[in-house]
Design an enzyme around this catalytic site. Sequence first.
Site, mmCIF file in Angstrom:
data_model
loop_
_atom_site.group_PDB
_atom_site.id
_atom_site.type_symbol
_atom_site.label_atom_id
_atom_site.label_comp_id
_atom_site.label_asym_id
_atom_site.label_seq_id
_atom_site.Cartn_x
_atom_site.Cartn_y
_atom_site.Cartn_z
ATOM 1 N N LYS A 183 39.362 23.710 42.835
ATOM 2 C CA LYS A 183 39.174 22.309 42.448
ATOM 3 C C LYS A 183 39.349 21.355 43.629
ATOM 4 C CE LYS A 183 42.754 20.530 40.483
ATOM 5 N NZ LYS A 183 43.194 19.568 41.519
ATOM 6 N N THR A 184 40.454 21.498 44.349
ATOM 7 C CA THR A 184 40.729 20.581 45.466
ATOM 8 C C THR A 184 39.673 20.731 46.554
ATOM 9 O OG1 THR A 184 43.097 20.760 44.984
ATOM 10 C CG2 THR A 184 42.475 19.848 47.122
ATOM 11 N N ASP A 218 40.693 12.936 40.206
ATOM 12 C CA ASP A 218 41.230 14.294 40.198
ATOM 13 C C ASP A 218 42.182 14.453 39.010
ATOM 14 O OD1 ASP A 218 41.722 16.862 41.019
ATOM 15 O OD2 ASP A 218 43.131 16.310 42.595
ATOM 16 N N GLU A 219 42.405 15.684 38.576
ATOM 17 C CA GLU A 219 43.312 15.982 37.446
ATOM 18 C C GLU A 219 42.982 15.092 36.247
ATOM 19 O OE1 GLU A 219 45.059 18.503 37.603
ATOM 20 O OE2 GLU A 219 45.837 18.834 39.613
ATOM 21 N N GLN A 247 44.298 22.989 30.887
ATOM 22 C CA GLN A 247 45.558 22.749 31.586
ATOM 23 C C GLN A 247 46.108 21.356 31.306
ATOM 24 O OE1 GLN A 247 45.994 24.646 35.652
ATOM 25 N NE2 GLN A 247 43.760 24.693 35.516
ATOM 26 N N ARG A 306 49.346 31.438 36.884
ATOM 27 C CA ARG A 306 50.025 31.258 38.176
ATOM 28 C C ARG A 306 50.133 32.588 38.918
ATOM 29 N NH1 ARG A 306 48.415 26.984 38.726
ATOM 30 N NH2 ARG A 306 47.336 27.466 36.775
#
Length: 656
Positions: free
Chosen positions: A31-32, A218-219, A249, A606
């Site tokens: 994503k980043t 973002d997010e 998420q 994770r």
Amino acid sequence: MDLSGLNEPQREAVIHRGSPLLVLAGAGSGKTRVITHRVAHLLHTRDANSSQILAVTFTNRAANEMKERVEKLVGAETVGNLSVSTFHAFCARLLRAEIRPLGYSKRFTIYDASDQRALLSRCLADFSTGGERFDLGIFQYRIGRAKNKSLSPETYESFRHDKYDERIPDLWRSYQEALLARDAVDFDDLLLLVHRLFVEHPEVLEKARKRYRHVLVDEYQDTNHVQFEIAKALAFEHRNLCVVGDDDQSIYGWRGAEVANILEFERQFPDARVITLDRNYRSTEAILKAANGVISRNTQRKTKNLWSREGEGRPVDVVSAQDEMEEVECVLSRIKELRKRLGLKWSDFGILYRSNIQSRPFEVHFRHNRIPYVVVGGMEFFDRKEVKDIAAYLRVLANPRDEVSLRRIINVPRRGIGDSALRRVNEVASAKKQTLMQVLRGARHLNLSEAASTGIGEFLRLLDATSGRIRSEGLSKGVFHLIRESKYLDELERNAPTPAAFEVQKQFALEVANAVDSYARSEKKPTLHGFLQFASLANDYVQSKSGSRFEDDTVRLMTLHGAKGLEFEVVFLVGLEEGLLPHARAMAFDNEVHEERRLFYVGMTRARKHLVITTASIRTLRGQPRPTTESRFLEEIPEGLVRYHLGAQSVVETDP
């Protein structure tokens, strides 16, 4: 600009132009990387200059990282006046320039949570409450949540239809008038006032639209209603809005985040393009298949199916322990074994749990076994004041000559032993070369005030009675007697800023007794000295922990909320039981169980190579061992992806 390092969906997200864009970025899908490359590509192709781009995210750290990555891609000169910040920082900057039409000066003050509480308290005092007690924190939370929905005192929607909701409209109105009179805004006002400016003063919105020709969020799954409205207003004409997020998420509903912002994006922007990033670069196929199987049970979601090229990997291990003591011992032995056999670092291991209180048994055992650890995003159990207070009582009971611990708790809770009385006790102890405890035992001869004499008597009787209980009924009942008879919990309740804060402090104080009980059940001849040694409450460990190896190469303990965005070679997801995950508070509401399932999904994803889930058949709550029920989420992992083990069995004997 070289985009060869991106996969095809990532590349499409970077080069897309001409309409709103929703990038559904699954866990570990880069994503980043996508959002930073998109900003860099806008600059490289000169589709926008740096001052025309606004990128917003949710933490200063994420904003700084984004800007640094863009600089590496296109150079610092090209980045120029790029605006990368949190939503609140962007709004504060805009308000400094444009707030005057709303009646504030450009030099307005931003009130933090404590300032806000103090002002609410003053406003509440202006209303007649008939002596009724109120928790300011509840007013604070509900007003903040209403602001995040862009509501006002006139349009406030009842939250629980209780005594707080009855008073909120008038109190909120009074509070806002008081803020305005002080030329101050609170944290939630930063967003709400920008939204008001855009609605009531369209010239301000038009100015912002002309400047920011490209808006990136973002997010996006973490945005609340008013943040969505701000982004929508900015991009409504030029349509250059790119949002990146993952509805699976979305785990911050309790603080106002609305997963509907992603789920309804295409309804709000019918011309939007949706690109799904579902290749995961982190986890094995087995872990992803297990996580996909769980999250697919949520009905209100965007369909995506994570996959990877990291190999099938080993199945998810589910370990059923007898109690929390065996649960911790299983985790500890697996960490030691895996670290030695696979050459892993301590920092390759993450222990994730639903509630902070679950860290206690792990901290106790890790200290005892000299395993370096750090509690991420929270205060360590043994650093908390209430834990240190109860521990100081236990040290004095074990060693009456421990004057450091004695001084800490002689007037905790307050029992009338003031500074002058303590000075007199110190003087006599020094003159007669006696310990403080010896002097206290003869305090009736010191001509102290009646309050001090009474307090010392109460203190000594408490210690003696607790010692008697420990001898006659055992360690854990003796410690519960100490906490109850000392009225320590009453003191916590009097001084806590909110009932919610008191409940947390109370839980940690009682967890000391739970720790004693766990120790007593594991030893043939439990003693108070033995517990203190077992728990490693001594200062030498705390001091040695300041070394770099404890800061850098440490096992990470954290809540599932705190784990978002992180990854570990090996993840232990502990306490998978009804009431813990899903949390008891969520079990009555279907939408909240959906969020708890997303929290479990975040925890599962994770893990890179190895995911171990643990349960305990019996868990001690307030000193009482109670049977548990396995979490419903365990049944949702598809068949063939799980290996079940009893606590005593090894789960790392072979690797596929």
